[in-house]
Scaffold this active site. Structure first.
Site, PDB file in Angstrom:
ATOM      1  N   GLY A  13       1.057   5.247   0.091  1.00  0.00           N
ATOM      2  CA  GLY A  13      -0.206   5.429  -0.641  1.00  0.00           C
ATOM      3  C   GLY A  13      -1.369   5.406   0.337  1.00  0.00           C
ATOM      4  N   VAL A  63       8.304   7.141  -2.793  1.00  0.00           N
ATOM      5  CA  VAL A  63       8.879   5.816  -2.470  1.00  0.00           C
ATOM      6  C   VAL A  63       9.963   5.386  -3.442  1.00  0.00           C
ATOM      7  CG1 VAL A  63       6.820   4.978  -1.258  1.00  0.00           C
ATOM      8  CG2 VAL A  63       7.068   4.537  -3.722  1.00  0.00           C
ATOM      9  N   TYR A 155       2.918  -2.744 -16.091  1.00  0.00           N
ATOM     10  CA  TYR A 155       2.247  -2.861 -14.783  1.00  0.00           C
ATOM     11  C   TYR A 155       2.242  -4.321 -14.318  1.00  0.00           C
ATOM     12  CZ  TYR A 155      -1.489  -2.345 -11.264  1.00  0.00           C
ATOM     13  OH  TYR A 155      -2.228  -2.359 -10.098  1.00  0.00           O
TER      14      TYR A 155
HETATM   15  P1  NDP Z   1      -4.961   5.253  -6.067  1.00  0.00           P
HETATM   16  O1  NDP Z   1      -4.587   5.724  -7.428  1.00  0.00           O
HETATM   17  O2  NDP Z   1      -6.272   5.640  -5.493  1.00  0.00           O
HETATM   18  O3  NDP Z   1      -3.821   5.654  -5.027  1.00  0.00           O
HETATM   19  C1  NDP Z   1      -2.474   5.497  -5.354  1.00  0.00           C
HETATM   20  C2  NDP Z   1      -1.656   5.895  -4.156  1.00  0.00           C
HETATM   21  O4  NDP Z   1      -0.272   5.714  -4.441  1.00  0.00           O
HETATM   22  C3  NDP Z   1      -1.847   7.374  -3.780  1.00  0.00           C
HETATM   23  O5  NDP Z   1      -1.868   7.473  -2.387  1.00  0.00           O
HETATM   24  C4  NDP Z   1      -0.582   8.016  -4.344  1.00  0.00           C
HETATM   25  O6  NDP Z   1      -0.189   9.188  -3.651  1.00  0.00           O
HETATM   26  C5  NDP Z   1       0.423   6.917  -4.077  1.00  0.00           C
HETATM   27  N1  NDP Z   1       1.642   7.087  -4.850  1.00  0.00           N
HETATM   28  C6  NDP Z   1       1.785   7.067  -6.181  1.00  0.00           C
HETATM   29  N2  NDP Z   1       3.075   7.284  -6.526  1.00  0.00           N
HETATM   30  C7  NDP Z   1       3.761   7.412  -5.358  1.00  0.00           C
HETATM   31  C8  NDP Z   1       5.118   7.639  -5.024  1.00  0.00           C
HETATM   32  N3  NDP Z   1       6.062   7.778  -5.965  1.00  0.00           N
HETATM   33  N4  NDP Z   1       5.459   7.716  -3.720  1.00  0.00           N
HETATM   34  C9  NDP Z   1       4.533   7.585  -2.751  1.00  0.00           C
HETATM   35  N5  NDP Z   1       3.225   7.379  -2.990  1.00  0.00           N
HETATM   36  C10 NDP Z   1       2.845   7.294  -4.290  1.00  0.00           C
HETATM   37  O7  NDP Z   1      -4.804   3.666  -6.139  1.00  0.00           O
HETATM   38  P2  NDP Z   1      -5.511   2.456  -5.343  1.00  0.00           P
HETATM   39  O8  NDP Z   1      -5.836   2.834  -3.969  1.00  0.00           O
HETATM   40  O9  NDP Z   1      -6.535   1.890  -6.229  1.00  0.00           O
HETATM   41  O10 NDP Z   1      -4.285   1.421  -5.387  1.00  0.00           O
HETATM   42  C11 NDP Z   1      -3.465   1.143  -4.282  1.00  0.00           C
HETATM   43  C12 NDP Z   1      -2.600  -0.039  -4.670  1.00  0.00           C
HETATM   44  O11 NDP Z   1      -3.436  -1.138  -5.038  1.00  0.00           O
HETATM   45  C13 NDP Z   1      -1.691   0.206  -5.880  1.00  0.00           C
HETATM   46  O12 NDP Z   1      -0.457  -0.416  -5.669  1.00  0.00           O
HETATM   47  C14 NDP Z   1      -2.433  -0.458  -7.016  1.00  0.00           C
HETATM   48  O13 NDP Z   1      -1.558  -0.852  -8.053  1.00  0.00           O
HETATM   49  C15 NDP Z   1      -3.055  -1.639  -6.301  1.00  0.00           C
HETATM   50  N6  NDP Z   1      -4.221  -2.209  -6.978  1.00  0.00           N
HETATM   51  C16 NDP Z   1      -5.386  -1.499  -7.122  1.00  0.00           C
HETATM   52  C17 NDP Z   1      -6.484  -2.078  -7.745  1.00  0.00           C
HETATM   53  C18 NDP Z   1      -7.793  -1.369  -7.923  1.00  0.00           C
HETATM   54  O14 NDP Z   1      -8.710  -1.928  -8.565  1.00  0.00           O
HETATM   55  N7  NDP Z   1      -7.990  -0.165  -7.382  1.00  0.00           N
HETATM   56  C19 NDP Z   1      -6.415  -3.448  -8.258  1.00  0.00           C
HETATM   57  C20 NDP Z   1      -5.147  -4.101  -8.030  1.00  0.00           C
HETATM   58  C21 NDP Z   1      -4.102  -3.500  -7.401  1.00  0.00           C
HETATM   59  P3  NDP Z   1      -0.735  10.664  -4.064  1.00  0.00           P
HETATM   60  O15 NDP Z   1      -2.173  10.733  -3.678  1.00  0.00           O
HETATM   61  O16 NDP Z   1       0.131  11.569  -3.249  1.00  0.00           O
HETATM   62  O17 NDP Z   1      -0.526  10.784  -5.544  1.00  0.00           O
END
Ligand code: NDP
Length: 261
Positions: A13, A63, A155
């Site tokens: 990600g 992943v 989640y």
């Molecule tokens: P975003 O939605 O901005 O980014 C999500 C990322 O995960 C993207 O890079 C996406 O890739 C990648 N992704 C999703 N599915 C897959 C997969 N199957 N294989 C590989 N990569 C994948 O989220 P955030 O940056 O906000 O979140 C990052 C992490 O932080 C997550 O785990 C989220 O649950 C956690 N989090 C976020 C919070 C927030 O307030 N933002 C709060 C608490 C936790 P692609 O661009 O290619 O789709």
């Protein structure tokens, strides 16, 4: 600072949101970056890191698929000779009333957020063990791993699972100079939060876009601001640094005081 010169960091990600902010932080401290995501845009994100002077590659990797995860770490080895720091950060969310939550919502969320974290930890640890050089694993959980929120039982379960993986693996590798820790971001500006803000806002009622975050900032977060990717990156860089040598199996909040546990 060049604390991570010569170190290789894998970030899933890593093309946007929190993961990209962490990649930028490691790049600014001299690390080699391997960023992964499912969309081809990951290669553009890696090119941006290279434009800023970093050594970086982008790898398309789902992943949830063990073969793809193996290939990701193979690519890290081919490009930079191994992996020193691995951040399991890819994540997804859907927000639905319990009667509307589908089996697919459950399976997809657990597959990315929990199984995906495990597969990457497994691959990273296997390679770190072989190298004998130790390493750092940092798993992205969530405030919901502490205190599940409404309309997201799948989640919350997936992120509580991340804490279990972190603690179990930390015990297994404790004598091998490998630390495993989890982080719990609170409300962090990103595409995911934009979705959360819109859908939770609608479902909780009476919130126009942006109003839910405003309410939380004003009434729930003691530091009275939402977080940024940079806020999270500071914690991740610390956990990956020598200053965190004696910290393992921990789950650390980065949320302006939203959850105090
Ligand atoms: P975003 O939605 O901005 O980014 C999500 C990322 O995960 C993207 O890079 C996406 O890739 C990648 N992704 C999703 N599915 C897959 C997969 N199957 N294989 C590989 N990569 C994948 O989220 P955030 O940056 O906000 O979140 C990052 C992490 O932080 C997550 O785990 C989220 O649950 C956690 N989090 C976020 C919070 C927030 O307030 N933002 C709060 C608490 C936790 P692609 O661009 O290619 O789709």
């Amino acid at each position: 600072m060049n604390r991570f010169k010569g170190k290789t960091v894998v970030i899933t990600g890593g093309n946007r949101g929190i993961g990209y902010a962490v990649a930028e932080r490691f790049a600014s401290e001299g690390a080699n970056l391997v960023i992964a995501s499912i969309e081809p845009q990951v290669e553009e994100a890696a090119a941006e890191l290279r434009n800023s002077g970093a050594e970086a590659i982008g790898v398309i990797c789902d992943v949830t698929r063990s073969e793809a995860v193996k290939t990701l770490y193979d690519r890290a080895e081919e490009a930079f000779g191994g992996v020193d720091i691995s951040m399991q950060n890819a994540g997804i969310i859907t927000i639905r009333k319990v009667e509307d939550l589908t089996e697919n919502d459950w399976d997809a969320t657990m597959a990315v957020n929990t199984k995906g974290v495990f597969l990457c930890c497994q691959e990273a640890i296997t390679r770190m063990r072989k190298s004998g050089k130790g390493g750092r694993l940092i798993n992205t959980a969530s405030g919901q791993a502490r205190d599940g929120f409404i309309f997201t039982p799948h989640y919350a379960a997936s992120k509580m699972g991340v804490v279990g993986i972190t603690q179990s693996l930390a015990k297994e590798v404790a004598l091998e100079k490998i630390t495993v820790n989890a982080i719990c971001p609170g409300i962090i500006f990103s595409d995911m939060w934009d979705y959360n803000d819109k859908i939770w806002g609608e479902m909780l009622g009476d919130y126009a876009p942006g109003e839910l975050m405003k309410d939380w900032v004003e009434n729930k977060i003691p530091m009275k601001r939402a977080g940024t990717g940079k806020d999270v990156a500071g914690l991740v860089a610390f956990l990956a640094s020598e200053d965190a040598d004696y910290i393992t199996g921990q789950t650390i909040n980065v949320d302006g005081g939203l959850i105090m546990s």
